[in-house]
Write a protein that holds these residues in place. Structure first.
Motif, PDB file in Angstrom:
ATOM      1  N   TYR A 259       0.847  -1.193   0.000  1.00 38.34           N
ATOM      2  CA  TYR A 259       0.000   0.000   0.000  1.00 38.34           C
ATOM      3  C   TYR A 259       0.878   1.237   0.000  1.00 38.34           C
ATOM      4  CZ  TYR A 259      -3.819  -3.156   1.003  1.00 38.34           C
ATOM      5  OH  TYR A 259      -4.733  -4.176   0.911  1.00 38.34           O
ATOM      6  N   ARG A 264      -3.754   3.081  -1.168  1.00 39.35           N
ATOM      7  CA  ARG A 264      -4.126   2.422  -2.411  1.00 39.35           C
ATOM      8  C   ARG A 264      -3.122   1.302  -2.696  1.00 39.35           C
ATOM      9  NH1 ARG A 264      -5.247   7.929  -3.814  1.00 39.35           N
ATOM     10  NH2 ARG A 264      -7.468   8.221  -4.181  1.00 39.35           N
ATOM     11  N   GLY A 314     -12.858  -1.239   0.420  1.00 40.73           N
ATOM     12  CA  GLY A 314     -11.993  -1.452   1.573  1.00 40.73           C
ATOM     13  C   GLY A 314     -11.858  -2.893   1.985  1.00 40.73           C
ATOM     14  N   LEU A 317      -8.159  -4.022   1.756  1.00 41.64           N
ATOM     15  CA  LEU A 317      -7.331  -3.293   2.723  1.00 41.64           C
ATOM     16  C   LEU A 317      -7.580  -3.803   4.131  1.00 41.64           C
ATOM     17  CD1 LEU A 317      -5.450  -0.913   3.462  1.00 41.64           C
ATOM     18  CD2 LEU A 317      -7.485   0.542   3.535  1.00 41.64           C
ATOM     19  N   GLU A 318      -8.848  -3.919   4.508  1.00 43.68           N
ATOM     20  CA  GLU A 318      -9.161  -4.367   5.865  1.00 43.68           C
ATOM     21  C   GLU A 318      -8.699  -5.792   6.101  1.00 43.68           C
ATOM     22  OE1 GLU A 318     -12.550  -5.373   9.071  1.00 43.68           O
ATOM     23  OE2 GLU A 318     -12.494  -6.094   7.012  1.00 43.68           O
ATOM     24  N   THR A 363     -16.203   5.336   1.088  1.00 45.89           N
ATOM     25  CA  THR A 363     -15.570   6.387   1.883  1.00 45.89           C
ATOM     26  C   THR A 363     -15.720   6.119   3.373  1.00 45.89           C
ATOM     27  OG1 THR A 363     -16.052   7.975   0.124  1.00 45.89           O
ATOM     28  CG2 THR A 363     -15.496   8.871   2.267  1.00 45.89           C
ATOM     29  N   ASN A 365     -16.229   3.200   4.797  1.00 43.38           N
ATOM     30  CA  ASN A 365     -15.398   2.034   5.114  1.00 43.38           C
ATOM     31  C   ASN A 365     -13.951   2.447   5.330  1.00 43.38           C
ATOM     32  OD1 ASN A 365     -17.596   0.350   4.827  1.00 43.38           O
ATOM     33  ND2 ASN A 365     -16.915  -0.589   2.924  1.00 43.38           N
ATOM     34  N   LEU A 366     -13.426   3.268   4.405  1.00 36.94           N
ATOM     35  CA  LEU A 366     -12.026   3.676   4.492  1.00 36.94           C
ATOM     36  C   LEU A 366     -11.770   4.480   5.763  1.00 36.94           C
ATOM     37  CD1 LEU A 366      -9.277   3.632   3.189  1.00 36.94           C
ATOM     38  CD2 LEU A 366      -9.931   5.610   1.800  1.00 36.94           C
ATOM     39  N   LYS A 367     -12.712   5.352   6.122  1.00 36.43           N
ATOM     40  CA  LYS A 367     -12.537   6.148   7.353  1.00 36.43           C
ATOM     41  C   LYS A 367     -12.507   5.227   8.578  1.00 36.43           C
ATOM     42  CE  LYS A 367     -12.424   9.793  10.062  1.00 36.43           C
ATOM     43  NZ  LYS A 367     -13.278  10.972   9.926  1.00 36.43           N
ATOM     44  N   GLN A 387      -5.814  11.808   1.715  1.00 32.49           N
ATOM     45  CA  GLN A 387      -7.253  11.539   1.639  1.00 32.49           C
ATOM     46  C   GLN A 387      -8.002  12.589   2.465  1.00 32.49           C
ATOM     47  OE1 GLN A 387      -8.587   9.178  -0.182  1.00 32.49           O
ATOM     48  NE2 GLN A 387      -7.308   7.365  -0.268  1.00 32.49           N
ATOM     49  N   ASN A 486     -14.314   9.700  -3.930  1.00 34.90           N
ATOM     50  CA  ASN A 486     -14.011   8.605  -4.851  1.00 34.90           C
ATOM     51  C   ASN A 486     -14.707   8.701  -6.196  1.00 34.90           C
ATOM     52  OD1 ASN A 486     -12.255   6.914  -3.220  1.00 34.90           O
ATOM     53  ND2 ASN A 486     -14.023   6.612  -1.914  1.00 34.90           N
TER      54      ASN A 486
END
Length: 563
Positions: A259, A264, A314, A317-318, A363, A365-367, A387, A486
C-alpha cells in the motif's frame, strides 16, 4: 440475514432431463433472442479462444448495438465472451520447477475446502465458463461443497424467476449436483456476503473465488498445501490476465503487493532475493481477494472485527490489516495460477448500484479502517493529507472493534510497515495539497453549481444548495475533479461530462484549471455548458464565456507552483 433459495417447482417443463445444449439454448433464449447468434457463433467457431489464445471476430452490422451495449454494461467485450466455448482449454503457464514440488495430498493433512463464489448481475456465459473451468480443473476430493451466493442480482437475465430456475437447473445438472445456490433477498455487498457464506460452510478450509475468473490445472493443491503448513495463513494464486478485448490468457509476472500513503494498492518488483526464491510462495502486504484460501474458523473469527463495513470498498485493505496485524500472514503462491478478467474501466461497477451510493459506503469504510488500524498519529495525519475528504466523514461506533483490536494485541502500524512492507518508507510522503475545494459555477450564472446527477448519470447544473455533497468538488493534486472522495468527473465518448470511480490515472478524468482564462481543461478541450443538462468538452476558446468557471477556495500559490 434472511435468504431465499429458488425452489425447482416447474415439473411441467421436465428441464432437468434435457441434454446440455438444449438446456443452454433455453438459458440463452430466455436471456435474449439475440444471444442465439452468440451460441451459434461458439458452435461455428469451435476453436475460438482455445488454449487461451486471443479471439478476433468481425462484428456484423446487425450486431453493432449488442456489441456496444455489452461493453457499456460489463466493461469488457461481452459480445465476444458469448462466442467462446464454455469449455475452452487453457495453457499451463506454471514455472517448470513447480513439477518438482511434492504436495502431500493426504486428507488427514490437507483438509478439503468449501468453495464459495459470490456474484451479482454477472454475464451468464462468463459465470458459466468460470464454473465449468472450476469443476473440470479441481479434483473432487479437494472440496466438500460448492456454495454460490447471488447478492440480489436484479438486472437483465436475473430479473425473471424462470431465468433463475433455468440457471439453477443447469448448475445442478451439469456443474455440481449438490451445489448450494443461495439467493439473498436484498443486496448486502461483497463483505457481508462472504461472511454469510463462511458461516454456512462445512469445510475446514474456505476458498473464495470471483465470478470472472478461469482456473488452470493444479491451481488448488498449492493453496491448500500452503495454509495447511501454517494455520494462520491466507494464500492467493498468481492472477494472470484475461484480456478485456479478446479474452486471451496472459501470464503475469510475480510482484509484491503493498500500500502507498493513500492506502491504495500498488505492485512493486520482487527483490533480487525474492526472485531467487521463486517459484516458492512469498509474503505480500496487500492481498488480492479475487481468489484466496483460508482456514474457515480463522476467517469467521476475523469477520467479527468490524461488522459495520458495507459493500466491497476497503475489503482487501481491511483483510490485509486483519491478517498481518493479528499474527497471520498473506502468501502468494506462484505454482497456483488463475486467469482474472478485470476491466480497466471501472464503469462496470454500476452493476452493483448507483456510483454515488457505492462511493459513500467506500468512503465510510475507508474512514473506519483508518481510525481503527492506523494507531500512530503522525502516520495517520500523513494518510489524511492524501485523503483529505475523509477528515469530516462520520466514522460511526468503533467501540466493539477497538475491544477486539486490544484483545488480539494487534501489531502497530509502524511495526507492520517495518516488518511487512518496508518499501513504503522509500515512498517519501509529500505534503500534498489540493488546488481548490467547494462549488464549481459558471461565471455567467454564479447561482447554479456543477452537480452529479445520479438520475441522468451525467454532471449537470443545478441551483447551488448549502451542504450538498454532490456539489462539493475538489480539484485534487492528481489533477482530477472529484466529489465524495471517490467519484471523479469523466469525459464520455460523446464528450459530455459524466462521472465514474476515480482511478488516479488521468486520461478522461484529467482536469486542470487555467487561472488566467478561468477554463477547466481536459487534455486539449475545455469544459463548456450548452444548457443545464448539457455539460461537455468543447474546443478551447478564451473568448467563449460559456467556458468560464468560478472555483471556490482556490489555493493559488499551490496551483501556480504545481505542487
Amino acid at each position: 440475514m434472511e435468504v431465499y433459495t429458488t425452489v425447482l417447482n416447474y415439473p411441467f417443463l421436465k428441464i432437468v432431463a434435457l441434454p446440455l445444449w438444449i438446456l443452454l439454448v433455453l438459458l440463452l433464449l430466455h436471456l435474449d433472442l439475440s444471444h442465439w447468434n452468440g451460441l451459434m457463433g461458439s458452435i461455428s467457431h469451435p476453436g475460438l479462444g482455445e488454449n487461451g489464445t486471443g479471439s478476433y471476430l468481425s462484428v456484423p452490422s446487425s450486431e453493432i448495438v449488442a456489441y456496444t451495449q455489452g461493453w457499456q454494461r460489463y466493461g469488457y467485450n461481452a459480445w465476444l465472451a458469448e462466442r467462446i466455448s464454455l469449455f475452452r482449454s487453457l495453457p499451463d503457464l506454471r514455472d517448470p520447477r513447480c513439477e518438482k514440488f511434492k504436495y502431500y495430498d493426504d486428507p488427514d493433512v490437507m483438509k478439503p475446502a468449501s468453495i464459495v463464489l459470490i456474484f451479482r448481475n454477472e454475464q451468464l456465459m462468463v459465470l458459466l465458463r468460470t464454473l465449468h473451468s472450476l469443476v473440470v480443473r479441481t479434483p473432487s476430493h479437494l472440496y466438500v461443497e460448492l456454495i454460490l451466493v447471488n447478492d440480489h442480482s436484479d438486472m437483465d437475465f436475473w430479473k425473471e424467476k424462470l431465468s433463475v430456475f433455468l440457471f439453477e437447473t443447469y448448475v445442478l445438472r451439469y456443474i455440481h449436483s449438490k451445489a448450494r445456490i443461495i439467493h439473498l433477498n436484498k443486496k448486502v455487498g461483497l463483505i457481508k456476503a462472504r461472511n454469510f457464506a463462511a458461516n454456512l460452510a462445512k469445510g475446514e478450509n474456505l476458498v473464495f473465488v470471483d465470478a470472472q475468473v478461469e482456473f488452470t490445472e493444479g491451481w488448488l493443491v498449492p493453496l491448500l498445501e500452503t495454509i495447511s503448513e501454517q494455520s494462520l495463513t491466507l494464500a492467493t494464486p498468481i492472477l494472470d490476465k484475461l484480456d478485456e478485448q479478446n479474452l486471451a490468457y496472459h501470464r503475469s509476472e510475480e510482484r509484491l503487493g503493498i500500500y502507498d500513503w493513500s492506502l491504495r494498492r500498488r505492485e512493486v518488483p520482487l527483490t533480487k532475493d525474492g526472485r531467487y526464491q521463486l517459484p516458492r510462495p512469498y509474503g505480500v502486504a496487500a492481498v488480492r481477494t479475487s481468489v484466496f484460501a483460508i482456514r474457515t474458523l480463522w476467517f469467521q473469527d476475523l469477520s467479527n472485527f468490524d461488522t459495520e463495513l458495507q459493500g466491497f470498498g476497503g475489503a482487501e485493505l481491511e483483510l490485509s490489516f486483519k491478517v498481518w496485524r493479528s499474527g497471520g500472514r498473506i502468501v502468494q503462491v506462484p505454482c497456483s495460477r488463475v486467469g482474472h478478467l478485470q476491466p480497466t474501466d471501472q464503469d462496470y461497477l454500476r452493476r452493483y448500484g448507483d456510483l454515488y451510493k457505492i462511493s459513500k459506503k467506500v468512503t465510510k469504510n475507508l474512514k473506519r479502517i483508518v481510525e481503527l488500524w492506523i494507531d500512530d498519529p503522525i502516520l495517520k495525519s500523513t494518510i489524511y493529507r492524501y485523503q483529505p475528504h475523509l477528515i469530516n466523514i462520520s466514522v460511526g461506533d468503533l467501540r466493539e472493534s477497538r475491544k477486539l483490536y486490544q484483545q488480539y494485541d494487534c501489531q502497530s502500524f509502524k511495526s507492520f510497515i517495518n516488518d511487512v512492507m518496508p518499501e513504503l518508507w522509500l515512498m517519501k510522503p509529500l505534503n500534498r495539497t489540493d488546488f481548490a475545494m467547494g462549488n464549481v459555477r459558471p461565471l455567467e450564472h454564479p447561482q447554479i453549481c456543477l452537480t452529479v446527477s445520479a438520475e441522468s448519470k451525467f454532471v449537470v447544473l443545478e441551483p447551488c444548495k448549502a451542504n450538498n455533497t454532490l456539489q462539493n468538488w475538489t480539484l485534487s493534486y492528481l489533477n482530477d475533479l472529484r466529489v465524495v472522495g471517490n467519484i471523479c468527473a469523466e469525459v464520455q465518448s460523446n464528450l459530455q461530462l459524466g462521472y465514474n470511480f476515480c482511478h488516479n490515472l488521468g486520461g478522461r478524468q484529467s482536469l486542470h484549471f487555467d487561472e488566467v482564462t478561468n477554463q477547466l481543461v481536459s487534455n486539449t478541450k475545455c469544459l463548456e455548458f450548452g444548457s443545464k443538462v448539457n455539460i461537455f468538452m468543447g474546443f478551447c476558446n478564451a473568448k467563449n464565456k460559456k467556458q468560464k468557471w468560478i472555483l471556490d477556495n482556490i489555493n493559488l500559490s499551490v496551483m501556480q507552483n504545481g505542487t
